[in-house]
Design a protein around this motif. Structure first.
Motif, PDB file in Angstrom:
ATOM      1  N   GLY A 138       0.670   2.800  46.827  1.00  0.00           N
ATOM      2  CA  GLY A 138       0.979   1.393  47.035  1.00  0.00           C
ATOM      3  C   GLY A 138       0.634   0.507  45.857  1.00  0.00           C
ATOM      4  O   GLY A 138       1.355  -0.455  45.551  1.00  0.00           O
ATOM      5  N   ASP A 263       2.472   1.497  50.897  1.00  0.00           N
ATOM      6  CA  ASP A 263       1.962   2.859  50.884  1.00  0.00           C
ATOM      7  C   ASP A 263       2.222   3.497  52.237  1.00  0.00           C
ATOM      8  O   ASP A 263       1.883   2.928  53.273  1.00  0.00           O
ATOM      9  N   GLY A 279       3.811   5.925  47.552  1.00  0.00           N
ATOM     10  CA  GLY A 279       4.236   4.534  47.498  1.00  0.00           C
ATOM     11  C   GLY A 279       5.715   4.410  47.809  1.00  0.00           C
ATOM     12  O   GLY A 279       6.492   5.321  47.559  1.00  0.00           O
TER      13      GLY A 279
END
Length: 449
Positions: A138, A263, A279
């Motif tokens: 993320g 994420d 991600g």
């Protein structure tokens, strides 16, 4: 057969040195100056046989705290969610487990289809028309979005909410050094971004505004109001979002976000000491040719059969360097597959029910905390994380909780000095009523010391 123990005998060593044409290990490292070489003996334990070594390593491993034996109320970006057993069965198949970049579509249809399904599900969750084939995690996905906005808008100024995950902000600042971006941090007020400050900082040189939804404190940011504030400027709206929360919350795409990242650890990926993760990166159609990484597309062959191919790749290896928005070289295909399998196992309705369970259990925890007189610090709407103000230092409280079988919440003073004594607590669907009740009782007892 699986080999876990790989001993090396003196004879093995001699054969390897002979094969590369040197007489000794010292000769192998002869290019390293003498004064830089360590001449003593390392203080290592004597070598053990396989049985003794496995026994010692098992004993060491058992010293670790794990979420199988302890009830975890720690979130802050990594969460203890239910992992459907089908996930490991699918990702352990050799055709997926050993798959590399699917450059040859004629032999990679399974991998390409899996990636396409991942993109489709992320697109539906975020309310965005396109999504790429996954990214590292993320934080890097969000940093890539920031850099893309600067390149697209040809501006250097980024407004970054302080209510975004502190580690994500660190990654953004690192990424921003290359293109020389100016990062302006916007304070938080009562757990959400200070929109008054945001409005005052917006100008014609702003490339992008970055927020998290739900944010690091678990609070739901007012994306609609933020977009309205931005309307008179041409800045891009970038949102980092927990995809599980989007099973219930209105997706950022419906509020006019240009890029949505996040994420997918919440789907099918264990905590595993903080990584690896997966991600995601979703964007508007106008950014299709600028999205970092790669996109898989669906097509038909000459006979009309459905097939999958790599469609667009904006990395600098594949196009002219000056046109590239990123040099990202890989994606988290195996973890993306794990998330795809988990989302498929849940289904559309199951995912929504899971999100609602997280919200309901977090609200039950909030009520229990308030009933024993603990101060739940933030009053705004939240997803599955909340902030509690304690009278004792959070690190001391967590040490005591650990003795009682609980992994406590995150100490917010680590990144927010003004929130000394504040603990960020996460509740997921895996926490039972009994665990929540016992946790509240123990927390209250420790806090009253």
């Amino acid at each position: 057969m699986e080999f876990r123990y790989l001993p090396m005998t003196e004879q093995d060593k001699k054969e390897m040195l002979s094969a590369i044409g040197v007489e000794s290990t010292d000769e192998l490292f002869s290019d390293i100056p003498e004064n830089l070489r360590y001449k003593g003996e390392l203080e290592l334990k004597k070598p053990l046989n396989e049985y003794a070594l496995k026994k010692e390593l098992t004993q060491l491993a058992e010293k670790n705290v794990n979420m199988k034996k302890y009830s975890s109320f720690l979130g802050a970006g990594v969460y203890d969610h239910f992992l459907p057993s089908v996930v490991d069965h699918v990702i352990s198949r050799s055709e997926f487990y050993t798959a590399y970049t699917p450059y040859q579509p004629e032999v990679s249809q399974g991998e390409l289809q899996a990636i396409f399904e991942f993109q489709t599900m992320i697109s539906e969750l975020t309310g965005m028309p396109i999504a790429n084939s996954s990214m590292y995690d993320g934080g890097t996905a969000l940093a890539e979005a920031v850099n893309l906005s600067a390149a697209q808008m040809k501006k250097k100024r980024i407004l970054l909410s302080k209510a975004i995950h502190p580690e994500y902000r660190d990654v953004i600042r690192t990424y921003a050094k290359g293109p020389g971006l100016e990062i302006v941090e916007i304070d938080h007020v009562d757990g959400t971004t200070n929109l008054t400050q945001l409005e005052s900082e917006l100008d014609d040189q702003t490339a992008g505004v970055v927020m998290q939804y739900p944010n690091f404190f678990g609070q739901i940011e007012p994306l609609k109001k933020t977009k309205e504030i931005m309307e008179q400027y041409k800045a891009m709206f970038i949102v980092s979002s927990n995809p599980l929360a989007l099973g219930y919350l209105t997706p950022p795409g419906d509020f006019g976000a240009d890029i949505v990242t996040g994420d997918t650890q919440v789907f099918g990926i264990p905590a595993q000491y903080g990584g690896p993760h997966c991600g995601y990166f979703a964007a508007s159609k106008k950014l299709m040719r600028k999205v970092p990484g790669r996109l898989v597309g669906q097509t038909t062959d000459e006979e009309g059969h459905r097939g999958y191919v790599l469609t667009l790749q904006a990395r600098e290896q594949h196009i002219r360097r000056e046109k590239a928005t990123s040099n990202i070289c890989s994606n988290q295909a195996l973890n993306a597959l794990a998330s795809s399998v988990a989302m498929s196992a849940l289904g559309k309705q199951g995912l929504r029910k899971l999100a609602i369970q997280n919200m309901q259990k977090a609200r039950y925890l909030k009520q229990q905390l308030q009933d024993i007189g603990l101060n739940v610090a933030l009053a705004g709407p939240f997803f599955n994380e909340l902030v509690v103000k304690l009278s004792c230092p959070v690190d001391k409280v967590n040490q005591e909780l650990l003795k009682r079988g609980f992994i406590g919440g995150y100490d917010l003073s680590e990144n927010y000095p003004e929130l000394d004594g504040h603990m960020l607590i996460a509740v997921t669907e895996t926490r039972t009523k009994e665990e929540i009740d016992t946790f509240v009782r123990e927390l209250g007892d420790i806090n009253d010391y």
